[in-house]
Scaffold this active site. Structure first.
Site, PDB file in Angstrom:
ATOM      1  N   CYS A 101      -9.590  -2.465 -18.162  1.00 51.78           N
ATOM      2  CA  CYS A 101     -10.272  -1.455 -17.124  1.00 51.78           C
ATOM      3  C   CYS A 101     -10.876  -2.450 -16.078  1.00 51.78           C
ATOM      4  CB  CYS A 101     -11.447  -0.818 -17.941  1.00 51.78           C
ATOM      5  SG  CYS A 101     -12.710  -1.975 -18.678  1.00 51.78           S
ATOM      6  N   ASP A 140      -5.568  -3.714 -25.510  1.00 54.75           N
ATOM      7  CA  ASP A 140      -6.490  -3.161 -24.449  1.00 54.75           C
ATOM      8  C   ASP A 140      -7.401  -4.583 -24.478  1.00 54.75           C
ATOM      9  OD1 ASP A 140      -8.323  -1.676 -22.837  1.00 54.75           O
ATOM     10  OD2 ASP A 140      -8.991  -0.696 -24.562  1.00 54.75           O
ATOM     11  N   ASP A 155      -9.461 -13.067 -34.388  1.00 53.57           N
ATOM     12  CA  ASP A 155      -9.340 -13.552 -33.163  1.00 53.57           C
ATOM     13  C   ASP A 155      -7.830 -13.209 -32.733  1.00 53.57           C
ATOM     14  OD1 ASP A 155      -8.880 -14.758 -30.840  1.00 53.57           O
ATOM     15  OD2 ASP A 155      -9.859 -16.687 -31.361  1.00 53.57           O
ATOM     16  N   ALA A 215      -9.882  -3.491 -30.411  1.00 53.45           N
ATOM     17  CA  ALA A 215      -9.849  -2.237 -30.671  1.00 53.45           C
ATOM     18  C   ALA A 215     -11.152  -1.536 -30.622  1.00 53.45           C
ATOM     19  CB  ALA A 215      -9.390  -1.871 -31.988  1.00 53.45           C
TER      20      ALA A 215
HETATM   21  C1  LIG Z   1     -11.920  -3.383 -23.621  1.00 49.64           C
HETATM   22  S1  LIG Z   1     -12.830  -3.450 -25.062  1.00 49.64           S
HETATM   23  C2  LIG Z   1     -11.671  -2.588 -26.112  1.00 49.64           C
HETATM   24  C3  LIG Z   1     -11.952  -1.150 -26.218  1.00 49.64           C
HETATM   25  C4  LIG Z   1     -11.370  -0.302 -27.208  1.00 49.64           C
HETATM   26  N1  LIG Z   1     -10.076  -0.582 -27.077  1.00 49.64           N
HETATM   27  C5  LIG Z   1     -11.511   1.090 -26.934  1.00 49.64           C
HETATM   28  O1  LIG Z   1     -10.815   1.863 -26.251  1.00 49.64           O
HETATM   29  O2  LIG Z   1     -12.627   1.517 -27.518  1.00 49.64           O
HETATM   30  C6  LIG Z   1     -12.058  -5.116 -25.498  1.00 49.64           C
HETATM   31  C7  LIG Z   1     -12.547  -5.720 -26.916  1.00 49.64           C
HETATM   32  O3  LIG Z   1     -11.801  -6.954 -27.030  1.00 49.64           O
HETATM   33  C8  LIG Z   1     -12.646  -7.724 -27.838  1.00 49.64           C
HETATM   34  N2  LIG Z   1     -12.001  -9.079 -27.930  1.00 49.64           N
HETATM   35  C9  LIG Z   1     -12.603 -10.052 -26.970  1.00 49.64           C
HETATM   36  N3  LIG Z   1     -11.839 -11.163 -27.150  1.00 49.64           N
HETATM   37  C10 LIG Z   1     -10.930 -11.130 -28.485  1.00 49.64           C
HETATM   38  C11 LIG Z   1     -10.096 -11.864 -29.085  1.00 49.64           C
HETATM   39  N4  LIG Z   1      -9.903 -13.015 -28.496  1.00 49.64           N
HETATM   40  N5  LIG Z   1      -9.484 -11.258 -30.002  1.00 49.64           N
HETATM   41  C12 LIG Z   1      -9.656  -9.781 -30.425  1.00 49.64           C
HETATM   42  N6  LIG Z   1     -10.583  -9.195 -29.999  1.00 49.64           N
HETATM   43  C13 LIG Z   1     -11.087  -9.519 -28.940  1.00 49.64           C
HETATM   44  C14 LIG Z   1     -14.048  -7.488 -27.706  1.00 49.64           C
HETATM   45  O4  LIG Z   1     -14.989  -7.681 -28.708  1.00 49.64           O
HETATM   46  C15 LIG Z   1     -14.198  -5.971 -27.299  1.00 49.64           C
HETATM   47  O5  LIG Z   1     -14.296  -5.125 -28.055  1.00 49.64           O
END
Ligand SMILES: C[S@@+](CC[C@H](N)C(=O)[O-])C[C@H]1O[C@@H](n2cnc3c(N)ncnc32)[C@H](O)[C@@H]1O
Length: 427
Positions: free
Chosen positions: A371, A318, A300, A252
């Site tokens: 994205c 996302d 995670d 998020a």
């Molecule tokens: C594309 S960004 C999200 C953008 C957000 N949804 C927004 O609209 O502001 C992807 C996010 O995934 C998180 N992330 C990466 N691997 C992850 C995992 N295994 N579990 C949870 N979050 C994760 C990252 O820290 C990052 O904040």
């Protein structure tokens, strides 16, 4: 470090390109050392050099006797800073040249002052003309692995995508429907003399003619409006949460989409998870500015140990991705991202998808978003998931019934590159 803007820019670009650090981390650090009045100039130079890196390197390549390496490497980036100003900025040539040469001293490259001066003067004298013979990475300012992938994915559109990625991104606004309709907020913008268009994709939203400081946006502090690209705004409309729904926003941070979903339907219960604590605090800040609330979980998403077993009506995933759809906003992605990252990202995306599917109610909806413009992370990912998951079906988003999800390419209707697929769990 001195306050010399060109020196700060060269150091910042060196840290991004050679040290692999992100421009959005490095630039504020450089700006903090500069005078306030130089902040915009520093940003323009850093973004410009990172955006046009191969082309600028090509300009100086034949003008230096031997490549600058080791401790002199920062002078290589100072040369690029010089050429960028001469080629793309309206600074008078003599000022750009003198200021760039004088940046050698604070960078501890005083001994290279003469060489920097000579290279920039030679560049001005010779200005190598662009020929059709340029290697593709130089012509399009992208790494060759990425050009190759785009050609495969979009045989007719790859050049359009590459050209779109080199443009400066526009500024979009998301109107908080708890405060105003888009039409009402458009009136406020007119009163404030802020030129804009109302653009309708799924729903009307606002595209500014040029970027403005958020402090100048009417009622920004009250949470009436947020900055968010038009493509990212589609997520909340597509998720279409209903009153009282139990919603999971997976991955998020920094919370743009979490807040939008809540603005549209504040009666939902929202759980927002992200693996990075530091980024999760940005979700908290955004929620508090907009007077919204959600349960934030630092966890995670490939694991289920954080889940209380209560099924969700809707899930927004996302997913972490290559971010190749937002290169115009983050040009450093071109140099930080490597070809081998894509497979690793695709694996994590598949793992998260499979893990959170168990958390969705029968009849519920999962919206998958990235994205990215790469099919490995998008269409192919969803095809693979559907083939392994008998209780999942794909809902159409676009008018073309054969599409597996909705791929938005950068600059389509002025939006960022994005991908959406809407999945339903069969009852
Ligand atoms: C594309 S960004 C999200 C953008 C957000 N949804 C927004 O609209 O502001 C992807 C996010 O995934 C998180 N992330 C990466 N691997 C992850 C995992 N295994 N579990 C949870 N979050 C994760 C990252 O820290 C990052 O904040």
């Amino acid at each position: 470090m001195s306050k010399n803007v060109r020196a700060l820019a060269a150091k910042c670009i060196f840290n991004v390109v050679d040290k692999g650090r992100s421009l959005s981390d490095e630039l504020p650090h450089a700006q903090a050392q500069a005078d306030d009045k130089d902040s915009a100039l520093l940003q323009e130079i850093c973004f410009g050099v990172v955006r046009f890196l191969p082309e600028l390197e090509y300009c100086v390549r034949d003008l230096v006797d031997k490549p600058l390496k080791g401790k002199q490497r920062v002078a290589h980036f100072l040369l690029l800073v010089g050429v960028y100003q001469l080629k793309y900025m309206r600074i008078p040539d003599h000022a750009a040249l003198n200021e760039t040469v004088s940046a050698a001293k604070p960078l501890k490259q005083f001994h290279l002052k003469g060489m920097i001066n000579a290279v920039l003067r030679n560049y001005l004298r010779q200005k190598p003309e662009q020929s059709t013979q340029l290697p593709e990475p130089v012509e399009y300012n992208h790494p060759s692995w990425f050009i190759k992938k785009l050609k495969l994915a979009y045989p007719d559109k790859w050049q359009t995508v590459l050209n779109a990625n080199q443009q400066k991104p526009p500024m979009w606004l998301r109107v908080n429907h708890q405060h105003y309709s888009v039409e009402q907020y458009s009136h406020l913008l007119n009163e404030a003399n802020i030129a804009h268009q109302v653009i309708t994709v799924a729903e009307p939203t606002i595209l500014l003619d040029s970027a403005v400081d958020v402090a100048k946006l009417p009622a920004f502090d009250n949470g009436a409006v947020s900055v968010q690209d038009g493509a990212a705004q589609q997520a909340a409309w597509l998720l279409d949460a209903k009153a009282g729904d139990h919603v999971l926003d997976c991955c998020a941070a920094p919370g743009g989409k979490t807040c939008h979903v809540l603005e549209l339907e504040p009666s939902i219960t929202m759980t927002a998870i992200d693996i990075e604590d530091k980024r999760l605090s940005r979700v908290e800040e955004n929620l508090s500015r907009l007077n919204l609330s959600a349960t934030l979980v630092s966890a995670d998403a490939t694991a289920a140990d954080w889940w209380d077993k209560k099924l969700f009506d809707r899930i927004l995933l996302d997913a972490p991705c290559s971010a190749t759809g937002v290169i115009r906003r983050h040009p450093d992605i071109k140099w930080l991202r490597k070809a081998e990252d894509i497979d690793a990202l695709a694996q994590i995306q598949q793992q998260i998808l499979q893990n959170i599917w168990q958390m969705l109610k029968p009849g519920g909806t999962l919206l998958y978003a990235t994205c990215s413009v790469l099919p490995d992370e998008n269409k192919a990912q969803i095809e693979q998931f559907l083939s392994k998951t008998p209780d999942a079906s794909l809902q159409a988003i676009t008018l073309n019934a054969d599409d597996i999800g909705w791929q938005i390419l950068p600059d389509e209707q002025s939006m960022d590159g994005f991908y959406y697929a809407k999945l339903t769990k069969n009852n």
